[in-house]
Design an enzyme around this catalytic site. Structure first.
Site, PDB file in Angstrom:
ATOM      1  N   GLY A  24       0.806  -1.210   0.000  1.00  0.00           N
ATOM      2  CA  GLY A  24       0.000   0.000   0.000  1.00  0.00           C
ATOM      3  C   GLY A  24       0.840   1.261   0.000  1.00  0.00           C
ATOM      4  N   ARG A  28       7.192   1.940   1.070  1.00  0.00           N
ATOM      5  CA  ARG A  28       7.530   0.519   1.154  1.00  0.00           C
ATOM      6  C   ARG A  28       7.887  -0.020  -0.224  1.00  0.00           C
ATOM      7  NH1 ARG A  28       3.730  -2.910   4.760  1.00  0.00           N
ATOM      8  NH2 ARG A  28       4.762  -1.535   6.250  1.00  0.00           N
ATOM      9  N   ARG A  47       1.590  11.346  -8.447  1.00  0.00           N
ATOM     10  CA  ARG A  47       0.999  11.409  -7.110  1.00  0.00           C
ATOM     11  C   ARG A  47       1.880  10.749  -6.053  1.00  0.00           C
ATOM     12  NH1 ARG A  47      -5.108  12.044  -7.214  1.00  0.00           N
ATOM     13  NH2 ARG A  47      -5.591  12.583  -9.361  1.00  0.00           N
ATOM     14  N   ARG A  91      -0.667  -8.593  -3.844  1.00  0.00           N
ATOM     15  CA  ARG A  91      -0.763  -7.544  -2.830  1.00  0.00           C
ATOM     16  C   ARG A  91      -0.031  -8.007  -1.584  1.00  0.00           C
ATOM     17  NH1 ARG A  91      -2.535  -4.297   0.983  1.00  0.00           N
ATOM     18  NH2 ARG A  91      -4.000  -5.016   2.572  1.00  0.00           N
ATOM     19  N   ILE A  92       0.786  -7.138  -1.014  1.00  0.00           N
ATOM     20  CA  ILE A  92       1.452  -7.413   0.257  1.00  0.00           C
ATOM     21  C   ILE A  92       1.122  -6.277   1.208  1.00  0.00           C
ATOM     22  CG2 ILE A  92       3.303  -8.934  -0.527  1.00  0.00           C
ATOM     23  CD1 ILE A  92       5.102  -6.540  -0.842  1.00  0.00           C
ATOM     24  N   GLY A  93       0.523  -6.615   2.341  1.00  0.00           N
ATOM     25  CA  GLY A  93       0.074  -5.568   3.241  1.00  0.00           C
ATOM     26  C   GLY A  93      -0.096  -6.070   4.657  1.00  0.00           C
ATOM     27  N   SER A  94      -0.850  -5.321   5.426  1.00  0.00           N
ATOM     28  CA  SER A  94      -1.082  -5.655   6.827  1.00  0.00           C
ATOM     29  C   SER A  94      -2.560  -5.955   7.044  1.00  0.00           C
ATOM     30  CB  SER A  94      -0.630  -4.511   7.733  1.00  0.00           C
ATOM     31  OG  SER A  94      -1.331  -3.325   7.402  1.00  0.00           O
ATOM     32  N   GLU A 184      -8.717  -6.570   6.144  1.00  0.00           N
ATOM     33  CA  GLU A 184      -7.863  -5.618   5.436  1.00  0.00           C
ATOM     34  C   GLU A 184      -8.763  -4.771   4.548  1.00  0.00           C
ATOM     35  OE1 GLU A 184      -6.712  -6.288   1.600  1.00  0.00           O
ATOM     36  OE2 GLU A 184      -8.794  -6.761   1.991  1.00  0.00           O
ATOM     37  N   MET A 185      -8.193  -3.989   3.595  1.00  0.00           N
ATOM     38  CA  MET A 185      -9.032  -3.006   2.914  1.00  0.00           C
ATOM     39  C   MET A 185      -8.870  -2.942   1.392  1.00  0.00           C
ATOM     40  SD  MET A 185      -8.995   0.219   5.582  1.00  0.00           S
ATOM     41  CE  MET A 185     -10.402   0.962   4.764  1.00  0.00           C
ATOM     42  N   GLU A 186      -8.156  -3.884   0.783  1.00  0.00           N
ATOM     43  CA  GLU A 186      -7.892  -3.754  -0.644  1.00  0.00           C
ATOM     44  C   GLU A 186      -8.173  -5.000  -1.487  1.00  0.00           C
ATOM     45  OE1 GLU A 186      -5.934  -0.557   1.395  1.00  0.00           O
ATOM     46  OE2 GLU A 186      -5.399  -2.666   1.625  1.00  0.00           O
ATOM     47  N   SER A 208      -0.778  -7.118  11.854  1.00  0.00           N
ATOM     48  CA  SER A 208      -0.239  -5.943  12.557  1.00  0.00           C
ATOM     49  C   SER A 208      -1.114  -5.512  13.727  1.00  0.00           C
ATOM     50  CB  SER A 208      -0.099  -4.771  11.587  1.00  0.00           C
ATOM     51  OG  SER A 208      -1.369  -4.425  11.048  1.00  0.00           O
ATOM     52  N   ASP A 209      -2.350  -5.982  13.749  1.00  0.00           N
ATOM     53  CA  ASP A 209      -3.299  -5.617  14.810  1.00  0.00           C
ATOM     54  C   ASP A 209      -4.100  -6.853  15.194  1.00  0.00           C
ATOM     55  OD1 ASP A 209      -3.325  -2.394  14.659  1.00  0.00           O
ATOM     56  OD2 ASP A 209      -3.214  -3.234  12.640  1.00  0.00           O
ATOM     57  N   ARG A 222       6.181  -2.569  12.067  1.00  0.00           N
ATOM     58  CA  ARG A 222       5.478  -2.950  10.840  1.00  0.00           C
ATOM     59  C   ARG A 222       6.427  -2.884   9.647  1.00  0.00           C
ATOM     60  NH1 ARG A 222      -0.386  -0.408   9.638  1.00  0.00           N
ATOM     61  NH2 ARG A 222      -0.431  -0.880  11.852  1.00  0.00           N
TER      62      ARG A 222
END
Length: 240
Positions: A24, A28, A47, A91-94, A184-186, A208-209, A222
């Protein structure tokens, strides 16, 4: 649509590899390019959403930020798939854990995702609220973990449009009704795009949470403790 697109500045399809890792955070993406890829070349900074292509173990691979939320990853992943010839996005995320069976810092592979989001419906009339990851890509990721003797959690993940819910306990109903192990969100938007365009998509997450145990790792932790997830995604990416 002509390239470059409104959101990606690459002027040639060959500037982007057929497999793209998508964290995200733009910083990173920059960190991965500078610390894991040989000869990384910046192909996007529109952006400040950084995108790089380099080599990992002698094979081309790209890394590009997705931003936060389904609207953001929906735009970037669609343009990569539809206009730049990308075949695979990891996708790599938390994520936040919904169950005590998962601990902080665990690495989780999304088997599929549930969402109440209207993203897929608005985009293409897709009425499904559960979308699957690419079976081929998930198989390769699983094989890579076995070869590295790396622990891996696998399960259904809740992909949410909302980070701050009015009733924080809503997650319990979602977890129990839809059998989700984390949030997660994506991923839902990414999987919707892959499904629509006949591409491959996967999501690997670091916990992470913890919503059950009310635990969280720091922003610094993180950044540091995503090494296993990043290396797993790279190993899988070069095998596609």
């Amino acid at each position: 649509m002509q390239i470059p697109t409104p959101h990606i500045g690459a002027t040639n399809k060959n500037q982007i590899a057929q497999t793209v890792l998508m964290p995200g955070d733009p910083l990173r993406a920059k960190h991965i390019a500078e610390n894991y890829l040989d000869n990384p070349v910046l192909f996007n900074q529109i952006r400040n959403v950084f995108g790089y292509t380099g080599n990992y173990k002698g094979k081309p691979i790209s890394v590009m930020a997705s931003g936060m939320g389904m609207a953001s990853i929906g735009i970037y992943s669609y343009e990569l798939f539809a206009f730049y010839g990308v075949e695979n996005i990891i996708r790599i995320g938390s994520c936040g854990a919904y169950t005590k069976d998962i601990a902080l810092f665990d690495v989780l592979l999304c088997e599929d995702v549930y969402s109440e989001s209207s993203y897929a419906l608005a985009q293409s009339g897709n009425t499904r609220n559960v979308l699957k990851a690419s079976a081929q890509l998930n198989k390769i990721i699983t094989q890579a973990t076995q070869e590295k003797s790396m622990p891996l959690q696998v399960g259904r993940v809740h992909s949410s449009d909302v980070f701050y819910r009015k009733n924080a306990a809503d997650y319990e109903q979602i977890r129990d009704q839809y059998h989700c192990v984390a949030v997660e969100m994506e991923a839902f938007a990414l999987f919707a795009n892959a499904d629509l365009l006949n591409k491959n998509a996967a999501t690997i997450l670091t916990v992470s949470d913890h919503l059950v145990l009310h635990q969280a790792i720091s922003a610094q932790d993180r950044q540091i403790n995503t090494k296993a997830m990043i290396e797993l995604a790279l190993e899988a990416g070069i095998r596609m």
